[in-house]
Enzyme design. Structure first.
Site, short mmCIF file in Angstrom:
data_model
loop_
_atom_site.label_atom_id
_atom_site.label_comp_id
_atom_site.label_asym_id
_atom_site.label_seq_id
_atom_site.Cartn_x
_atom_site.Cartn_y
_atom_site.Cartn_z
N ASN A 179 0.88 -1.17 0.00
CA ASN A 179 0.00 0.00 0.00
C ASN A 179 0.92 1.22 0.00
O ASN A 179 1.46 1.59 1.04
CB ASN A 179 -0.88 -0.05 1.26
N ARG A 184 -2.65 -2.26 -3.28
CA ARG A 184 -3.84 -1.45 -3.01
C ARG A 184 -3.81 -0.28 -4.00
O ARG A 184 -2.86 0.50 -4.02
CB ARG A 184 -3.81 -0.93 -1.58
N HIS A 215 -12.26 3.70 0.35
CA HIS A 215 -12.17 2.83 1.54
C HIS A 215 -12.90 1.50 1.32
O HIS A 215 -13.30 0.83 2.27
CB HIS A 215 -12.74 3.51 2.81
N HIS A 264 -15.63 4.27 8.88
CA HIS A 264 -14.18 4.06 8.83
C HIS A 264 -13.53 5.39 9.23
O HIS A 264 -13.49 6.33 8.43
CB HIS A 264 -13.75 3.63 7.42
N MET A 280 -5.69 12.53 16.16
CA MET A 280 -6.78 12.58 17.13
C MET A 280 -6.28 12.43 18.57
O MET A 280 -6.81 13.05 19.49
CB MET A 280 -7.81 11.50 16.80
N GLY A 328 -8.31 3.79 12.72
CA GLY A 328 -7.54 4.10 13.93
C GLY A 328 -8.34 4.81 15.00
O GLY A 328 -8.23 4.50 16.20
N ILE A 329 -9.18 5.76 14.60
CA ILE A 329 -10.01 6.48 15.58
C ILE A 329 -11.21 5.62 15.98
O ILE A 329 -11.51 5.46 17.17
CB ILE A 329 -10.49 7.83 14.99
N ASN A 370 -10.17 2.85 18.36
CA ASN A 370 -9.45 3.15 19.60
C ASN A 370 -10.01 4.28 20.44
O ASN A 370 -9.66 4.40 21.61
CB ASN A 370 -7.99 3.50 19.27
N GLU A 385 -7.44 -4.13 5.62
CA GLU A 385 -7.51 -4.03 4.16
C GLU A 385 -6.50 -4.96 3.48
O GLU A 385 -6.78 -5.53 2.42
CB GLU A 385 -7.24 -2.58 3.74
P1 AMP Z 1 -5.44 5.29 10.70
O1 AMP Z 1 -5.30 6.26 9.57
O2 AMP Z 1 -6.59 4.33 10.52
O3 AMP Z 1 -4.17 4.60 11.07
O4 AMP Z 1 -5.84 6.15 11.99
C1 AMP Z 1 -5.01 7.17 12.47
C2 AMP Z 1 -5.78 8.00 13.47
O5 AMP Z 1 -6.21 7.18 14.58
C3 AMP Z 1 -4.97 9.15 14.09
O6 AMP Z 1 -5.74 10.32 14.12
C4 AMP Z 1 -4.71 8.65 15.50
O7 AMP Z 1 -4.57 9.71 16.40
C5 AMP Z 1 -6.00 7.89 15.77
N1 AMP Z 1 -5.85 7.03 16.93
C6 AMP Z 1 -5.08 5.92 17.06
N2 AMP Z 1 -5.16 5.46 18.34
C7 AMP Z 1 -6.00 6.29 19.01
C8 AMP Z 1 -6.48 6.34 20.35
N3 AMP Z 1 -6.11 5.46 21.26
N4 AMP Z 1 -7.33 7.35 20.68
C9 AMP Z 1 -7.71 8.27 19.78
N5 AMP Z 1 -7.28 8.27 18.49
C10 AMP Z 1 -6.44 7.28 18.11
#
Ligand code: AMP
Length: 388
Positions: free
Chosen positions: A10, A89, A177, A204, A280, A324-325, A328, A373
Site C-alpha cells: 500500500n 492497493r 475505503h 471508517h 486525534m 484508527g479512531i 481506539n 484491508e
Molecule cells: P489510521 O489512519 O486508521 O491509522 O488512523 C489514524 C488516526 O487514529 C490518528 O488520528 C490517530 O490519532 C488515531 N488514533 C489511534 N489510536 C488512538 C487512540 N487510542 N485514541 C484516539 N485516536 C487514536
C-alpha cells in the site's frame, strides 16, 4: 518443499506499507510494517506477528530500493519461500475495474489515465507497481481497488447534479475505503450473520475517514464521492465543502489549483481547524479550545451522516466503527452515539472503554471491528494464483 510467500503493498508518496503472508486459503500476516520517509532519512519498521517490532534506518532510498529492503529484512527471514504474488492497493479503479485484476501493461496504462481522479494516491500506487515488477519479476501481481466495493451503488448516489455529459465522462461519485468495507462486511458474515444481511452503517474513521451505508452486504451510499476529499473532515482533508468556496479561493484569493489542492488535501480537516495537529490522540489530550472545536466538528459531521444514512437505509440494524479512531477512541464513539436513542443507539460505557467488539447498551448493536484491508488483498491474491 518451500512455502510460498505473498506480499501486499500500500504505497503513498513517501511511504510503503506492507504485509507478508504465507500462501494459504485465508492467510494471516506473518509480518506487517512500513518503509517511511522514502527519499529522505528512510526507516523500515517491521512488526512480526509473533515478535517484537524492529526499526532499521535505511538512509536515502526510492521505491525500488525500499522494496529490496522489505524483501531482505521482512520477507526472507519469515522463511525460505519465494514471493509468489504481490497484491497492490490501488485507490481508483474507475468505471472498469470492479474486481481484483491481474496487472499487465494494458492495465497499468488504463490505471494511469485515472491519476487525475486520485492525484495524491494513484501515482504512488502505480510507482510501487512499477518498482514491484522490477524487484519481483516472476511474481503474479494483482491490483485491488478502493472504489470497487461501491460500483454497484444506486444511480442517485453515483451522480452529481451537473450536466449529464460530465457523468458520461466519468465525473461520478466513486466512493473509497472499499477494501475496508469489504473486510468489515465479510467479518460480519462470520461473527453476526443476522446483521450482515441487514442495514448497517460502517464508519471508517482514521486519518482518512468515510462512512458507508450497507444493505445486505452491498454499498448503498458513501460519504466520499468523486475524490477522497468529500464527506467527513479528515486528518488533513476538508471533507464536504460548498463548491462556492473553491470559486471564492480561485477568484478572490488568487490561489492556483496547486495551492488549493495542497490546502484541501494537506492543510485542512482536523489540522486546519485545530491549528495544532491531524492526530486525534493529540487533539483529545489538548486543552486548547481549537482542538475541542476540531473534535466537535468531526463528531457533528459523523452524526449528520448517521442520520442521513439511517434515512437512506430506512432504519439501521447495526453501526460499526473501524479505522484508527473508530477502533481506539472511546470518546469519539460515545460522542457520536450520544442522544441517539431515537435510532436505538446507546453505548455501554464499560464495554466502550475496553474497545470491546460489542459496545451497545441499547437495542441496536454497536460494533468495533478492527479493519484489515491488507488481508482482503491477500485473499484476492490467493484466489488469483494459479494452482500448483
Ligand atoms: P489510521 O489512519 O486508521 O491509522 O488512523 C489514524 C488516526 O487514529 C490518528 O488520528 C490517530 O490519532 C488515531 N488514533 C489511534 N489510536 C488512538 C487512540 N487510542 N485514541 C484516539 N485516536 C487514536
Amino acid at each position: 518443499m518451500t512455502t510460498q510467500r505473498l506480499l501486499v503493498l500500500n504505497a503513498g508518496s513517501s511511504s510503503i506499507k506492507f504485509a507478508v503472508y504465507e500462501r494459504a486459503p485465508d492467510p494471516g500476516a506473518l509480518v506487517t510494517g512500513q518503509v517511511e520517509n522514502i527519499t529522505a532519512a528512510a526507516r523500515l519498521i517491521m512488526r512480526p506477528a509473533d515478535g517484537k517490532a524492529e526499526t532499521i534506518a535505511l538512509g536515502q532510498t526510492d521505491h525500488v530500493a525500499a522494496l529490496q529492503e522489505i524483501m531482505t529484512h521482512a520477507v526472507i527471514p519469515t522463511g525460505d519461500g519465494a514471493i509468489a504474488g504481490v497484491g497492490h492497493r490501488i485507490a481508483h479503479g474507475g468505471l472498469e475495474f470492479t474486481e481484483p485484476t491481474r496487472i499487465d501493461e494494458t492495465v497499468v496504462a488504463k490505471l494511469k489515465t485515472l491519476e487525475p481522479l486520485a492525484p495524491l494516491h494513484q501515482p504512488h500506487n502505480l510507482a510501487a507497481v512499477a518498482a514491484s515488477h522490477r524487484v519481483f519479476p516472476d511474481a503474479v501481481q494483482i491490483a485491488c481497488f478502493d472504489t470497487a466495493f461501491h460500483r454497484g451503488h444506486p444511480w442517485v448516489n453515483d451522480t452529481f447534479a451537473i450536466p449529464r455529459s460530465y457523468y458520461d465522462k466519468g465525473v461520478r461519485r466513486y466512493g473509497f475505503h472499499g477494501l475496508s468495507y469489504d473486510y468489515v462486511t465479510d467479518k460480519l458474515q462470520s461473527i453476526a450473520p443476522d446483521i450482515a444481511t441487514g442495514r448497517v452503517i460502517i464508519a471508517h474513521l482514521g486519518n482518512g475517514a468515510s462512512m458507508c451505508a450497507v444493505k445486505d452486504g452491498r454499498s448503498i451510499a458513501s460519504t466520499m464521492g468523486f475524490s477522497a476529499l468529500d464527506g467527513l473532515p479528515m486528518g488533513t482533508r476538508c471533507g464536504q465543502l460548498d463548491p462556492g468556496v473553491l470559486l471564492y479561493l480561485l477568484e478572490h484569493e488568487g490561489m492556483s489549483t496547486a495551492e488549493i489542492t495542497a490546502l484541501l488535501y494537506k492543510e485542512s480537516g482536523l489540522k486546519g481547524i485545530s491549528c495544532l495537529s491531524n492526530d486525534m490522540r493529540e487533539l483529545e489530550a489538548s486543552s486548547d479550545p481549537a482542538a475541542k472545536e476540531a473534535i466537535d466538528y468531526f463528531v457533528f459531521r459523523i452524526r449528520r451522516e448517521v442520520g442521513a444514512m439511517a434515512a437512506v437505509l430506512g432504519g439501521i440494524d447495526a453501526i460499526v466503527f473501524c479505522g484508527g479512531i473508530g477502533e481506539n477512541s472511546a470518546t469519539i464513539r460515545a460522542n457520536v452515539c450520544e442522544d441517539m436513542d431515537w435510532l436505538g443507539l446507546q453505548v455501554d460505557a464499560s464495554a466502550n472503554a475496553k474497545n470491546a467488539l460489542r459496545i451497545n447498551a441499547g437495542t441496536v448493536p454497536i460494533l468495533v471491528i478492527p479493519t484489515d484491508e491488507e488481508r482482503v488483498i491477500a485473499r484476492a491474491l490467493v484466489a488469483a494464483l494459479p494452482s500448483d
